[in-house]
Design an enzyme around this catalytic site. Structure first.
Site, PDB file in Angstrom:
ATOM      1  N   ASP A 198       0.894  -1.153   0.000  1.00 52.16           N
ATOM      2  CA  ASP A 198       0.000   0.000   0.000  1.00 52.16           C
ATOM      3  C   ASP A 198       0.933   1.204   0.000  1.00 52.16           C
ATOM      4  O   ASP A 198       1.559   1.512   1.013  1.00 52.16           O
ATOM      5  CB  ASP A 198      -0.868  -0.006   1.259  1.00 52.16           C
ATOM      6  CG  ASP A 198      -1.806   1.181   1.295  1.00 52.16           C
ATOM      7  OD1 ASP A 198      -1.585   2.132   0.515  1.00 52.16           O
ATOM      8  OD2 ASP A 198      -2.746   1.178   2.094  1.00 52.16           O
ATOM      9  N   HIS A 199       1.040   1.865  -1.163  1.00 50.58           N
ATOM     10  CA  HIS A 199       2.109   2.860  -1.271  1.00 50.58           C
ATOM     11  C   HIS A 199       1.943   4.037  -0.324  1.00 50.58           C
ATOM     12  O   HIS A 199       2.870   4.799  -0.114  1.00 50.58           O
ATOM     13  CB  HIS A 199       2.286   3.328  -2.724  1.00 50.58           C
ATOM     14  CG  HIS A 199       1.100   4.056  -3.257  1.00 50.58           C
ATOM     15  ND1 HIS A 199       0.073   3.442  -3.891  1.00 50.58           N
ATOM     16  CD2 HIS A 199       0.786   5.359  -3.219  1.00 50.58           C
ATOM     17  CE1 HIS A 199      -0.831   4.340  -4.229  1.00 50.58           C
ATOM     18  NE2 HIS A 199      -0.424   5.507  -3.838  1.00 50.58           N
ATOM     19  N   HIS A 261      -5.756   2.477   1.930  1.00 51.41           N
ATOM     20  CA  HIS A 261      -5.048   3.679   2.397  1.00 51.41           C
ATOM     21  C   HIS A 261      -5.623   4.230   3.703  1.00 51.41           C
ATOM     22  O   HIS A 261      -4.916   4.476   4.661  1.00 51.41           O
ATOM     23  CB  HIS A 261      -5.132   4.804   1.365  1.00 51.41           C
ATOM     24  CG  HIS A 261      -4.635   4.423   0.016  1.00 51.41           C
ATOM     25  ND1 HIS A 261      -3.599   3.557  -0.173  1.00 51.41           N
ATOM     26  CD2 HIS A 261      -5.026   4.814  -1.215  1.00 51.41           C
ATOM     27  CE1 HIS A 261      -3.378   3.430  -1.475  1.00 51.41           C
ATOM     28  NE2 HIS A 261      -4.234   4.171  -2.123  1.00 51.41           N
TER      29      HIS A 261
HETATM   30  N1  LIG Z   1      -0.185   3.211 -12.209  1.00 47.60           N
HETATM   31  C1  LIG Z   1      -0.216   3.566 -10.960  1.00 47.60           C
HETATM   32  O1  LIG Z   1       0.145   4.685 -10.595  1.00 47.60           O
HETATM   33  C2  LIG Z   1      -0.690   2.586  -9.905  1.00 47.60           C
HETATM   34  C3  LIG Z   1      -0.811   3.033  -8.580  1.00 47.60           C
HETATM   35  C4  LIG Z   1      -1.177   2.123  -7.596  1.00 47.60           C
HETATM   36  C5  LIG Z   1      -1.421   0.806  -7.939  1.00 47.60           C
HETATM   37  N2  LIG Z   1      -1.318   0.384  -9.234  1.00 47.60           N
HETATM   38  C6  LIG Z   1      -1.569  -1.039  -9.544  1.00 47.60           C
HETATM   39  O2  LIG Z   1      -0.425  -1.567 -10.204  1.00 47.60           O
HETATM   40  C7  LIG Z   1      -0.820  -2.542 -11.161  1.00 47.60           C
HETATM   41  C8  LIG Z   1      -0.288  -2.117 -12.518  1.00 47.60           C
HETATM   42  O3  LIG Z   1      -0.826  -0.873 -12.854  1.00 47.60           O
HETATM   43  P1  LIG Z   1      -0.427  -0.096 -14.182  1.00 47.60           P
HETATM   44  O4  LIG Z   1      -1.031   1.246 -14.078  1.00 47.60           O
HETATM   45  O5  LIG Z   1       1.031  -0.205 -14.448  1.00 47.60           O
HETATM   46  O6  LIG Z   1      -1.226  -0.946 -15.283  1.00 47.60           O
HETATM   47  P2  LIG Z   1      -1.007  -0.949 -16.851  1.00 47.60           P
HETATM   48  O7  LIG Z   1      -0.337   0.293 -17.318  1.00 47.60           O
HETATM   49  O8  LIG Z   1      -2.312  -1.338 -17.448  1.00 47.60           O
HETATM   50  O9  LIG Z   1       0.029  -2.148 -17.048  1.00 47.60           O
HETATM   51  C9  LIG Z   1      -0.350  -3.493 -16.968  1.00 47.60           C
HETATM   52  C10 LIG Z   1       0.844  -4.341 -17.343  1.00 47.60           C
HETATM   53  O10 LIG Z   1       0.452  -5.709 -17.317  1.00 47.60           O
HETATM   54  C11 LIG Z   1       0.962  -6.335 -18.490  1.00 47.60           C
HETATM   55  N3  LIG Z   1       0.112  -7.480 -18.828  1.00 47.60           N
HETATM   56  C12 LIG Z   1      -1.215  -7.483 -19.089  1.00 47.60           C
HETATM   57  N4  LIG Z   1      -1.628  -8.738 -19.361  1.00 47.60           N
HETATM   58  C13 LIG Z   1      -0.543  -9.538 -19.267  1.00 47.60           C
HETATM   59  C14 LIG Z   1      -0.320 -10.915 -19.435  1.00 47.60           C
HETATM   60  N5  LIG Z   1      -1.310 -11.772 -19.769  1.00 47.60           N
HETATM   61  N6  LIG Z   1       0.910 -11.398 -19.246  1.00 47.60           N
HETATM   62  C15 LIG Z   1       1.946 -10.569 -18.921  1.00 47.60           C
HETATM   63  N7  LIG Z   1       1.793  -9.250 -18.735  1.00 47.60           N
HETATM   64  C16 LIG Z   1       0.573  -8.738 -18.915  1.00 47.60           C
HETATM   65  C17 LIG Z   1       0.899  -5.228 -19.548  1.00 47.60           C
HETATM   66  O11 LIG Z   1       1.840  -5.405 -20.555  1.00 47.60           O
HETATM   67  P3  LIG Z   1       1.592  -6.065 -21.968  1.00 47.60           P
HETATM   68  O12 LIG Z   1       0.324  -5.525 -22.519  1.00 47.60           O
HETATM   69  O13 LIG Z   1       2.840  -5.686 -22.708  1.00 47.60           O
HETATM   70  O14 LIG Z   1       1.532  -7.509 -21.671  1.00 47.60           O
HETATM   71  C18 LIG Z   1       1.399  -4.045 -18.707  1.00 47.60           C
HETATM   72  O15 LIG Z   1       2.802  -4.070 -18.648  1.00 47.60           O
HETATM   73  C19 LIG Z   1      -2.352  -2.619 -11.092  1.00 47.60           C
HETATM   74  O16 LIG Z   1      -2.713  -3.661 -10.216  1.00 47.60           O
HETATM   75  C20 LIG Z   1      -2.733  -1.268 -10.493  1.00 47.60           C
HETATM   76  O17 LIG Z   1      -3.966  -1.314  -9.814  1.00 47.60           O
HETATM   77  C21 LIG Z   1      -0.952   1.254 -10.230  1.00 47.60           C
END
Ligand SMILES: NC(=O)c1ccc[n+]([C@@H]2O[C@H](COP(=O)([O-])OP(=O)(O)OC[C@H]3O[C@@H](n4cnc5c(N)ncnc54)[C@H](OP(=O)(O)O)[C@@H]3O)[C@@H](O)[C@H]2O)c1
Length: 517
Positions: A198-199, A261
């Site tokens: 939980d960041h 959070h």
């Molecule tokens: N972004 C933020 O600031 C933030 C903040 C807090 C929490 N989070 C959490 O962190 C996680 C990631 O968030 P994000 O914003 O980075 O999401 P995102 O931009 O949608 O990235 C998702 C990643 O998953 C990969 N992926 C999807 N299906 C896949 C599969 N079958 N096999 C392997 N890789 C796969 C995608 O790459 P490919 O399409 O290349 O496979 C991509 O690299 C989520 O759970 C989100 O709730 C994010």
């Protein structure tokens, strides 16, 4: 005499500013937003502080067909945009030479064989000694699949080094799904291998709450129902749903913010002193608070919770459309972008002390703060003077922006008459300690490498949080669609949120605008 060299404990390593031991970090979801905006900049910041081990490597894993060279190039460009500083070439080159990429699909066993081979290679080339930190930064529906694939590829057993898994949020969408995810993880991993992140807990001010409460003798004696009137937690954002509508419209503010959070903040404010700063000592006390939050009956959900959704308006110097007009939001969506509630904690310390929370998007200002409001002194001494209008003592812990701690108290305005005003003692982090660029993930990654779970959520904590929130979700989902929007972007939220406190003779804390007397 021979001396045995013992490995420092996480606490000793942190105290001495030592890096963790050799390891590889595998990021699932490496082509995604979190990796470039937070994880890689956090690794760079740790490197700058000398807190990454010499024997270290990163392996990015995602479906995008990239080579290691292509992934390195992309990260090199992204770090310039997201690290809040100009990367020093020597340092960045050091990290970059340790970055590798595996193009694979989480659902395909062959991809995990490719990962296994890449891990063997980095172990040989970078001396990572078989220790691996897996970071699940994909959408949550892949979490269970990835850990099962890791097990099937024999990547989770700890015969040749430690294996730890950081699990991103959201951790479930209600109590049942959180239990299922916990069960899925636990069929493969032991609880000491699971790091539910939980960041919020990576923020300095949040960590400082523990120090503030337990390293200062003067606050603890008054930190209870005898002296505290109530506690308020406000998490207010100016931004709307931005690019997250696809996820957010199915989640809403309650799921997105409260069981993780906000409940972490409540647990740190309300917990009993732990017997040590060891992970389970701290988390035992946090878990007790979460279990002591009073469950709400249907009637109480209706009386003590408020939902809101923003309409068009101007917030954070931007014109925002109504939530229902945002891209990827269902027309007529009933998803809440604002929540307020009144909670009680059934413990000797907090019985009858309300905890008011409000959290929302598209609000007037960006502010996260905890306000501990103390009881008023008896009035007889000042009867008939303006003191009755005085604000009671408040301790305000500002988490963002402008991190700091403020104590408000009454003082006599100089002059022949008895006039009183409210003044502040104000501590700002930046003034005392300067500001280091940080994403909030540095401390958490460092701790995971050290093997310290203190700032990560345990299974029982996550489930206790969902146990409180799930009845609210159930009651809301059974109600007819709400007549949204009920607050304008750029306002302080729906009127019902003010009424929630006014019924108890209280008001939300609104800081004086800058420049007011
Ligand atoms: N972004 C933020 O600031 C933030 C903040 C807090 C929490 N989070 C959490 O962190 C996680 C990631 O968030 P994000 O914003 O980075 O999401 P995102 O931009 O949608 O990235 C998702 C990643 O998953 C990969 N992926 C999807 N299906 C896949 C599969 N079958 N096999 C392997 N890789 C796969 C995608 O790459 P490919 O399409 O290349 O496979 C991509 O690299 C989520 O759970 C989100 O709730 C994010």
């Amino acid at each position: 005499m021979t001396q045995t060299k013992t490995k420092p404990t996480p606490t000793q390593a942190r105290k001495n500013g030592q890096p963790g031991g050799p390891c590889a970090m595998v990021i699932f979801g490496a082509s995604g937003d979190l990796t470039k905006r937070k994880l890689v900049p956090a690794l760079y910041n740790l490197c700058r502080q000398g807190l990454l081990p010499d024997s270290f490597a990163v392996i990015g894993f995602a479906r995008s067909s990239l080579t290691t060279d292509g992934f390195r190039r992309a990260m090199r460009e992204d770090i310039k945009r997201f690290c809040d500083c100009t990367p020093e070439p020597g340092l960045w080159d050091w990290i970059e030479s340790r970055i590798h990429y595996v193009s694979g699909d989480a659902t395909e066993p062959a991809s995990f064989q490719a990962l296994r081979a890449q891990l063997a290679e980095v172990e040989r080339d970078h001396g990572t000694q078989g220790n691996v930190l897996f970071y699940l930064s994909t959408a949550p529906e892949h979490f269970g699949t990835i850990v099962r694939q890791l097990r099937d590829a024999e990547l989770t057993d700890e015969k040749r080094g430690w294996r730890r898994v950081i699990v991103e949020k959201p951790f479930g969408r209600d109590l049942e799904s959180a239990r299922t995810l916990n069960a899925d993880l636990r069929t493969v991993l032991g609880e000491p291998q699971i790091y539910r992140i939980d960041h919020y807990l990576g923020k300095e001010t949040v960590q400082n709450l523990l120090v503030f409460r337990f390293a200062n003798g003067i606050f603890e004696p008054i930190w209870n129902r005898r002296y505290v009137d109530h506690v308020q937690i406000t998490v207010s954002e100016t931004v709307g749903v931005e690019s997250r509508a696809g996820y957010f419209d199915h989640a809403g503010t309650l799921r997105d913010m409260v069981p993780n959070h906000i409940f972490q903040l409540i647990s740190l404010v309300a917990m009993e002193p732990p017997i040590s700063f060891e992970a389970d000592a701290v988390r035992d006390e946090q878990a007790k608070v979460l279990r002591a939050i009073q469950p709400m009956s249907e009637e109480e959900v209706l009386q003590r919770t408020v939902r809101g959704q923003y309409g068009a308006g101007r917030a954070g110097e931007k014109d925002l459309p109504a939530y229902r007009a945002e891209k990827n939001v269902a027309p007529g969506s009933s998803t809440e972008t604002f929540v307020a509630m009144k909670l009680g904690i059934d413990s000797w310390r907090w019985k009858d002390v309300p905890f008011y929370l409000r959290v929302g998007k598209a609000l007037r200002e960006r502010r996260t703060e905890i306000v501990v409001q103390f009881r008023r002194p008896p009035f007889s001494l000042f009867r008939g003077t303006s003191v009755e209008a005085l604000t009671p003592n408040r301790l305000v812990v500002r988490i963002q922006p402008d991190e700091g701690i403020q104590l408000q108290f009454g003082a006599k305005i100089p002059g022949a008459t008895m006039r009183l005003g409210t003044v502040d003692m104000d501590f700002r982090y930046q003034d005392h300690f300067g500001a280091e660029p940080a994403t909030g993930y540095e401390r958490l990654l460092y701790d995971a490498v050290l093997g310290d779970q203190t700032l990560f959520q345990r299974a029982d904590m996550v489930e206790a949080g969902w146990s409180v929130v799930t009845p609210m979700l159930d009651v809301w989902s059974a109600l007819p669609p709400r007549n949204f929007p009920n607050y304008a972007a750029g306002s302080t939220g729906p009127k019902e949120a003010d009424a929630l406190l006014e019924r108890d003779g209280r008001r939300w804390h609104e800081p004086e605008p800058p420049g007011s007397p």
